[in-house]
Design an enzyme around this catalytic site. Structure first.
Site, PDB file in Angstrom:
ATOM      1  N   TYR A   1       0.846  -1.196   0.000  1.00  0.00           N
ATOM      2  CA  TYR A   1       0.000   0.000   0.000  1.00  0.00           C
ATOM      3  C   TYR A   1       0.879   1.244   0.000  1.00  0.00           C
ATOM      4  O   TYR A   1       1.659   1.450   0.922  1.00  0.00           O
ATOM      5  CB  TYR A   1      -0.870  -0.049   1.261  1.00  0.00           C
ATOM      6  CG  TYR A   1      -1.953   0.982   1.394  1.00  0.00           C
ATOM      7  CD1 TYR A   1      -1.720   2.331   1.181  1.00  0.00           C
ATOM      8  CD2 TYR A   1      -3.229   0.601   1.784  1.00  0.00           C
ATOM      9  CE1 TYR A   1      -2.731   3.266   1.338  1.00  0.00           C
ATOM     10  CE2 TYR A   1      -4.242   1.528   1.952  1.00  0.00           C
ATOM     11  CZ  TYR A   1      -3.993   2.859   1.728  1.00  0.00           C
ATOM     12  OH  TYR A   1      -4.995   3.775   1.892  1.00  0.00           O
TER      13      TYR A   1
ATOM     14  N   TYR B   1      -2.375   4.607  -9.851  1.00  0.00           N
ATOM     15  CA  TYR B   1      -3.558   3.864 -10.298  1.00  0.00           C
ATOM     16  C   TYR B   1      -4.829   4.540  -9.811  1.00  0.00           C
ATOM     17  O   TYR B   1      -5.607   5.083 -10.584  1.00  0.00           O
ATOM     18  CB  TYR B   1      -3.489   2.424  -9.786  1.00  0.00           C
ATOM     19  CG  TYR B   1      -4.636   1.544 -10.252  1.00  0.00           C
ATOM     20  CD1 TYR B   1      -4.774   1.196 -11.584  1.00  0.00           C
ATOM     21  CD2 TYR B   1      -5.568   1.060  -9.343  1.00  0.00           C
ATOM     22  CE1 TYR B   1      -5.819   0.396 -12.015  1.00  0.00           C
ATOM     23  CE2 TYR B   1      -6.614   0.246  -9.759  1.00  0.00           C
ATOM     24  CZ  TYR B   1      -6.744  -0.079 -11.092  1.00  0.00           C
ATOM     25  OH  TYR B   1      -7.774  -0.882 -11.512  1.00  0.00           O
TER      26      TYR B   1
END
Lengths: 135, 379
Positions: free
Chosen positions: B278, B326
């Site tokens: 992450y 993204y």
């Protein structure tokens, strides 16, 4: 400029904010291990002992880490400011602002010695800040 | 948990991603849920377990028409979904339910039906961090980094290169928000947010969602998609206050969660074909690589600079482009999980050929929490 966002003490933290109002940085320590801790709570973390005491810290610290916020929160004015974490001499660390020096990477050098200063923000709240140590 | 006893049989993101001004938060949860149910060939009445963060599982169940025997409202920030997977696996193994739906939806950019960001002034953060001018994550998550940089000689260029390499991955993903190549200079010349962090070292702010459906490995064989098995899981939490992290150069929650997952999975680092860490900010892959044990402390920068995590490298990392390129609606963990599932199904836009094991590692809050899920496509 909107009023600065200020803390609202709870019964467990009231002594800390009473302390800053009186010009004292109060920490707590476990009476069994002697280990100091922060933020305030009526027991020692890890041991869980309620046998704790409040004591006055020296106010001496070093600069542990920081960022310089270039998008100031509206209540903090319009200039970039450092949000710092300082390493207190007694062991715990705390977040604060560094005052009395330019808010630049050149002026804010990690591990530089600091000392606490108190700034009254309201009738009930005085915030602890740190400035470069004098002498 | 028992290795490979539970599998992902449904996985999908929201129909649209990026900017979705015409869908509310709960609508994004539902859109992702319906897409995942379609993927699995299920309808709401087939689901008997629900988990979500951001909204309550009560809202989710009622909105979709589900009557669950298992509900998990664990909400520890962006890695909540890793914890949901872990808890769901345990619940299915324990017989609490058979089929768990995990959803995420967040109107991070458009703020449709979204709550505000803030802390009660009487909370610990309200008393001991908010008064010093912290704002959103860009001024909190970033505070430990100068100490990390000084300890290990990490430079601003090293941080910038994390974003550069992830953009290379994003270029291969049609759904990525940013796909144009960037250079280290581009990153270092982007707007200053909170020194030493520039805009391109910070994640996107988008709208979107995703959902997963898990069931027992035994049942998974009867579903239309290739099952993706849960091989190992971990979780931990450290502190709600970034200023109180035990050590600013390493995350205890990362170390505990990662070790637990690797121990459960019974694998070594050399077995890992694909990795998601992450990345709300550029330093997180550095901390993650070290705290998960892929690199020794301080060596992640050289590992990344050596292009080991880039296209063609030995450890493909954040192959969707990550939160930096993204998408990042606020709680990104769901998108990392989606990419791991795509890689294990063999359908990712930037597919890692022959990948059999994917490690998906999440963070919640500002190093507050962590969750790790290790997947495999081998039964």
């Amino acid at each position: 400029m909107p009023p600065r966002i200020l803390p609202e003490p709870t019964p467990e933290t009231q002594h800390f904010w009473d302390g800053t109002r009186n010009g004292e940085l109060l920490l707590q320590r476990c009476k069994e291990t002697g280990e100091a801790y922060f933020p305030p709570r009526p027991f020692a973390p890890k041991t869980g002992s309620r046998n704790v005491e409040v004591f006055k810290a020296s106010g001496r610290a070093t600069l542990y880490s920081y960022v310089i916020n270039h998008r100031p929160r509206p209540d903090m004015g319009t200039e970039p400011y450092a949000i710092a974490v300082v390493q207190l001499e007694e062991g715990p660390r705390m977040m604060t602002n560094i005052v009395g020096c330019p808010q630049t990477p050149e002026a804010l050098v990690l591990d530089m010695p600091l000392e606490v200063v108190f700034e009254k923000m309201s009738d009930t709240i005085t915030l602890p800040f740190f400035q470069p140590a004098k002498g | 948990m028992m290795q490979k006893s539970v599998a992902v049989v449904g996985a999908a993101e929201t129909t649209k991603m990026g900017k979705i001004p015409d869908v509310s938060v709960i609508g994004l949860h539902a859109d992702a849920a319906l897409n995942a149910m379609a993927d699995a060939g299920l309808k709401p009445t087939d689901i008997d377990g629900v988990a979500c963060a951001g909204i309550s599982p009560v809202e989710l169940a009622q909105y979709l028409g589900i009557t669950p025997t298992y509900a998990d409202g664990t909400s520890v920030g962006g890695c909540s979904f890793m914890l949901h997977v872990r808890h769901a696996a345990a619940a299915i193994n324990a017989g609490l339910c058979t089929t768990v739906l995990i959803t995420h939806g967040e109107s991070g950019r458009s703020r449709v039906g979204a709550g505000g960001f803030g802390r009660a002034p009487s909370s610990l953060m309200g008393q001991f961090e908010m008064p010093y001018g912290v704002t959103a994550p860009p001024t909190m998550f970033t505070i430990p980094v100068l100490r990390y940089m000084k300890t290990y000689g990490v430079t601003e260029e090293d941080l910038a290169n994390v974003a550069v390499i992830q953009r290379e991955w994003a270029a291969k993903n049609p759904r990525a928000s940013y796909r144009d190549p960037i250079t280290i200079d581009d990153v270092l010349n982007s707007d200053m947010i909170a020194w030493p962090f520039r805009k391109l070292m910070c994640c996107l702010v988008t709208d979107g969602g995703g959902a997963l459906i898990l069931t027992s490995a035994e049942r998974a064989k009867d579903f239309p998609q290739k099952p993706v098995y849960v091989l190992g899981t971990g979780e931990s939490v450290e502190t709600p206050l970034v200023s109180q992290m035990e050590d600013f150069t390493t995350s205890k929650a990362f170390r505990v969660s990662g070790k637990k997952a690797f121990d459960e999975a019974g694998i070594s680092h050399a077995d890992v074909d694909h990795l998601m860490i992450y990345d709300a900010f550029a330093h997180l892959p550095l901390y993650g690589l070290e705290d998960l044990g892929f690199c020794k402390p301080g060596e992640a920068k050289d590992f990344i600079n050596g292009r080991n995590t880039a296209i063609g490298g030995k450890l493909p990392l954040n192959t969707n482009g990550g939160g930096l390129s993204y998408m990042h609606s606020g709680m990104y963990g769901m998108y990392a999980l989606q990419e791991s599932v795509r890689q294990m199904r063999g359908i990712a836009p930037a597919q890692v050929d022959g990948a059999k094991i994917s490690v998906c590692h999440g963070v919640g809050g500002m190093f507050a929490a962590s969750g790790t899920v290790i997947f495999t496509n081998e039964a």
